[in-house]
Design a protein around this motif. Sequence first.
Motif, PDB file in Angstrom:
ATOM      1  N   THR A   1       7.330 -22.891 -24.986  1.00 18.59           N
ATOM      2  CA  THR A   1       6.446 -23.471 -23.976  1.00 18.59           C
ATOM      3  C   THR A   1       5.046 -22.890 -24.128  1.00 18.59           C
ATOM      4  O   THR A   1       4.879 -21.738 -24.514  1.00 18.59           O
TER       5      THR A   1
ATOM      6  N   ASN B   1       1.247 -23.102 -21.869  1.00 18.37           N
ATOM      7  CA  ASN B   1       0.481 -23.594 -20.738  1.00 18.37           C
ATOM      8  C   ASN B   1      -0.857 -22.859 -20.746  1.00 18.37           C
ATOM      9  O   ASN B   1      -0.889 -21.633 -20.749  1.00 18.37           O
TER      10      ASN B   1
ATOM     11  N   THR C   1      -5.285 -23.364 -19.562  1.00 17.36           N
ATOM     12  CA  THR C   1      -6.279 -24.176 -18.869  1.00 17.36           C
ATOM     13  C   THR C   1      -6.999 -25.106 -19.847  1.00 17.36           C
ATOM     14  O   THR C   1      -7.646 -26.059 -19.429  1.00 17.36           O
TER      15      THR C   1
ATOM     16  N   TYR D   1      -5.452 -27.111 -21.896  1.00 15.21           N
ATOM     17  CA  TYR D   1      -4.659 -28.337 -22.012  1.00 15.21           C
ATOM     18  C   TYR D   1      -4.571 -29.019 -20.656  1.00 15.21           C
ATOM     19  O   TYR D   1      -4.593 -28.369 -19.619  1.00 15.21           O
ATOM     20  N   ARG D   2      -4.404 -30.329 -20.677  1.00 16.96           N
ATOM     21  CA  ARG D   2      -4.273 -31.073 -19.418  1.00 16.96           C
ATOM     22  C   ARG D   2      -2.948 -30.782 -18.726  1.00 16.96           C
ATOM     23  O   ARG D   2      -2.849 -30.830 -17.504  1.00 16.96           O
ATOM     24  N   GLU D   3      -1.906 -30.538 -19.542  1.00 17.72           N
ATOM     25  CA  GLU D   3      -0.576 -30.304 -18.987  1.00 17.72           C
ATOM     26  C   GLU D   3       0.171 -29.313 -19.878  1.00 17.72           C
ATOM     27  O   GLU D   3      -0.180 -29.132 -21.036  1.00 17.72           O
ATOM     28  N   PRO D   4       1.213 -28.691 -19.352  1.00 19.12           N
ATOM     29  CA  PRO D   4       2.005 -27.759 -20.180  1.00 19.12           C
ATOM     30  C   PRO D   4       2.660 -28.486 -21.356  1.00 19.12           C
ATOM     31  O   PRO D   4       3.008 -29.661 -21.262  1.00 19.12           O
ATOM     32  N   LYS D   5       2.824 -27.763 -22.460  1.00 20.89           N
ATOM     33  CA  LYS D   5       3.465 -28.298 -23.662  1.00 20.89           C
ATOM     34  C   LYS D   5       4.830 -27.628 -23.825  1.00 20.89           C
ATOM     35  O   LYS D   5       5.009 -26.468 -23.466  1.00 20.89           O
ATOM     36  N   GLU D   6       5.775 -28.375 -24.420  1.00 20.61           N
ATOM     37  CA  GLU D   6       7.124 -27.862 -24.605  1.00 20.61           C
ATOM     38  C   GLU D   6       7.708 -28.411 -25.898  1.00 20.61           C
ATOM     39  O   GLU D   6       7.474 -29.569 -26.251  1.00 20.61           O
TER      40      GLU D   6
END
Length: 181
Positions: A132, A134, A136, A138-143
Amino acid sequence: ADPFYNYTGQLKFSYRLSPQTKLVINNRYFYAFQKSFFAINSPSINVGGKGITNDFTINPVLTHRFSEKVKSNFHLLLSGYRFIQQLDSISNNSKYYSDEFRQGFYRAENQTDIQLNTQNTFTVGGGYTLQTVNTTRYREPKEQQMWYGFAQHEWSGVRNLIVIAGLRYDYNTDFKARISP
């Protein structure tokens, strides 16, 4: 060099649950603090701030011997990383740049070794990995998730020669699944 300090702590715990079963837990923690100063589009220093890093790893391993010929290892790996940076304009103390970055890595895996005879060992196993990110930025967390399984045969029938044949299957949420010889 800009002022900084850091600390690292590591702890290992080992316990025999039974004559056939052993638990080992490795732990590590890291903390760092750094002040930073920069000259950005200026001949003199005009931006300053701090950065803080936290990093941890927890790695329990459970080993069980079912018989003289069969042994299984179950591994967990939990790891986290966090970096916070805040830079401000030195002249008016306004925010110049700020970021918080968090990354996680989590894995569960089992490997079982079967000693067929003195010349042949069969290994089988599988696992799951979750990564994972996360920040600021990026627009949203990545997984990303990965599943895998493997089998391997090791033959040592001739002196100074070991032949290993194996097969591995990987499934990844970001890439095509594949089988590797």
